[in-house]
Design a protein around this motif. Structure first.
Motif, PDB file in Angstrom:
ATOM      1  N   PHE A 182      -6.393  -6.389  29.868  1.00 32.05           N
ATOM      2  CA  PHE A 182      -6.480  -7.961  29.914  1.00 32.05           C
ATOM      3  C   PHE A 182      -5.419  -8.760  30.769  1.00 32.05           C
ATOM      4  O   PHE A 182      -5.439  -9.858  30.521  1.00 32.05           O
ATOM      5  CB  PHE A 182      -6.165  -7.412  28.444  1.00 32.05           C
ATOM      6  N   TRP A 183      -4.794  -7.311  31.702  1.00 31.35           N
ATOM      7  CA  TRP A 183      -2.950  -8.102  32.457  1.00 31.35           C
ATOM      8  C   TRP A 183      -3.808  -8.560  33.440  1.00 31.35           C
ATOM      9  O   TRP A 183      -2.722  -9.255  34.338  1.00 31.35           O
ATOM     10  CB  TRP A 183      -2.164  -7.570  31.805  1.00 31.35           C
TER      11      TRP A 183
ATOM     12  N   GLN B 278      -0.831  -8.335  23.270  1.00 29.12           N
ATOM     13  CA  GLN B 278      -1.610  -8.925  24.139  1.00 29.12           C
ATOM     14  C   GLN B 278      -1.357 -10.886  23.921  1.00 29.12           C
ATOM     15  O   GLN B 278      -0.921 -12.098  24.556  1.00 29.12           O
ATOM     16  CB  GLN B 278      -3.441  -9.096  23.465  1.00 29.12           C
TER      17      GLN B 278
END
Length: 311
Positions: A186-187, A145
């Motif tokens: 998250f992406w 991340q």
């Protein structure tokens, strides 16, 4: 030049020692403890060990996490008959996370302040209660991340490479899918954000091609292995379908949505809500352009919703 290299070497050595001591005294997988204090690593260990002995995950042994976490634990037991490899990977994950947090911070502030932030990250974000006591999929994903954020910011500042950013994003998303697929959320917005940046520079095709290729190369070997082993359907039902239905508790789309609403209500009443508020307020008071504030705030809230408050 020599002084800079020396300072860099000292910094790296300190990070390595700091991460090692943090894991040794903080992780339930440390040799300080005879057995983990959290039940998750025990379950991962049972499934992984069984896998190494010929049993198949999702068919003969079941847990709803991704196959990569079972593979990590299984190889650890195969090589060391213990959690030793998992502990080493914990140490490496926290060390790399500190490195990339420093690399991000130093783009905006002095090296001294950035170094302090890298140490603070471990205390505030990597404390093991947030990772189930240690050895959790989210823990192993943290360096990916932070690496993705670093390459995103570099590209935003006019440096870096769209193709390399695509490789980092694709590899990270593939690892997330294999560890705990909802963490890949998250992406989602960062991918859109970087695609727009790459499009403006005429690099959208290299970014997209590298992202997709890296993700496919990361995920394909395990999927092919499951196909050849005849458990691809078990994998789909036991991993994706089971988790989407929240442990099989949702028989229809309506019941799944209702379960999710109840989860959000519980989360709002939990101390985790402080992290949500602090994150959004922090973005709001930052010196980012308005468009960037919207992108970061949206990504933060989407991640919180997708991974149970771990934004």
């Amino acid at each position: 030049m020599y002084q800079n290299k020396l300072n860099g070497a000292v910094r790296v050595a300190f990070w390595m020692l700091y991460a090692l001591l943090f894991c040794y005294y903080g992780s339930c997988l440390s040799s300080l403890y005879s057995i983990p204090m959290s039940y998750d690593p025990i379950i991962y260990g049972i499934v992984g060990n069984g896998w190494m002995e010929g049993l198949m995950p999702y068919r003969d042994l079941f847990d709803q996490k991704g196959p990569l976490i079972f593979l990590i634990y299984g190889i650890s037991f195969l090589l060391f008959k213990s959690f030793w490899l998992v502990f080493l990977l914990e140490w490496a994950a926290i060390f790399v996370s500190m490195v990339f947090s420093y690399k991000i911070a130093v783009l905006f502030i002095s090296a001294r302040k950035a170094f302090f932030i890298s140490l603070l990250l471990v205390l505030l974000l990597c404390n093991f209660p947030y990772y189930g006591g240690g050895g959790h999929p989210s823990e192993f994903l943290l360096p990916f991340q932070l690496a993705s954020l670093y390459f995103l910011i570099r590209l935003r500042q006019g440096g870096g490479s769209a193709a390399v950013t695509g490789i980092v994003f694709g590899l990270s998303m593939g690892i997330a899918i294999l560890l705990k697929f909802n963490l890949a959320v998250f992406w989602f917005i960062p991918c859109i954000y970087v695609f727009i940046l790459a499009w403006r520079k005429g690099k959208a095709l290299p970014f997209s091609a590298c992202l997709i290729s890296a993700m496919v190369i990361t995920v394909a070997p395990l999927l092919l292995y499951f196909h050849l082993s005849g458990i691809l359907d078990d994998f789909y039902r036991g991993y994706f379908l089971f988790n989407v239905r929240y442990g099989g508790g949702g028989d229809s789309l309506g019941s799944i949505i209702w379960n999710y609403v109840k989860w959000i209500k519980r989360e709002v009443m939990d101390p985790n809500i402080f992290m949500w508020v602090a994150g959004v307020v922090g973005i709001g008071f930052s010196r980012l352009p308005k468009a960037d504030k919207l992108a970061f705030a949206s990504a933060f809230l989407l991640t919180c919703l997708g991974v149970q408050g771990n934004g």
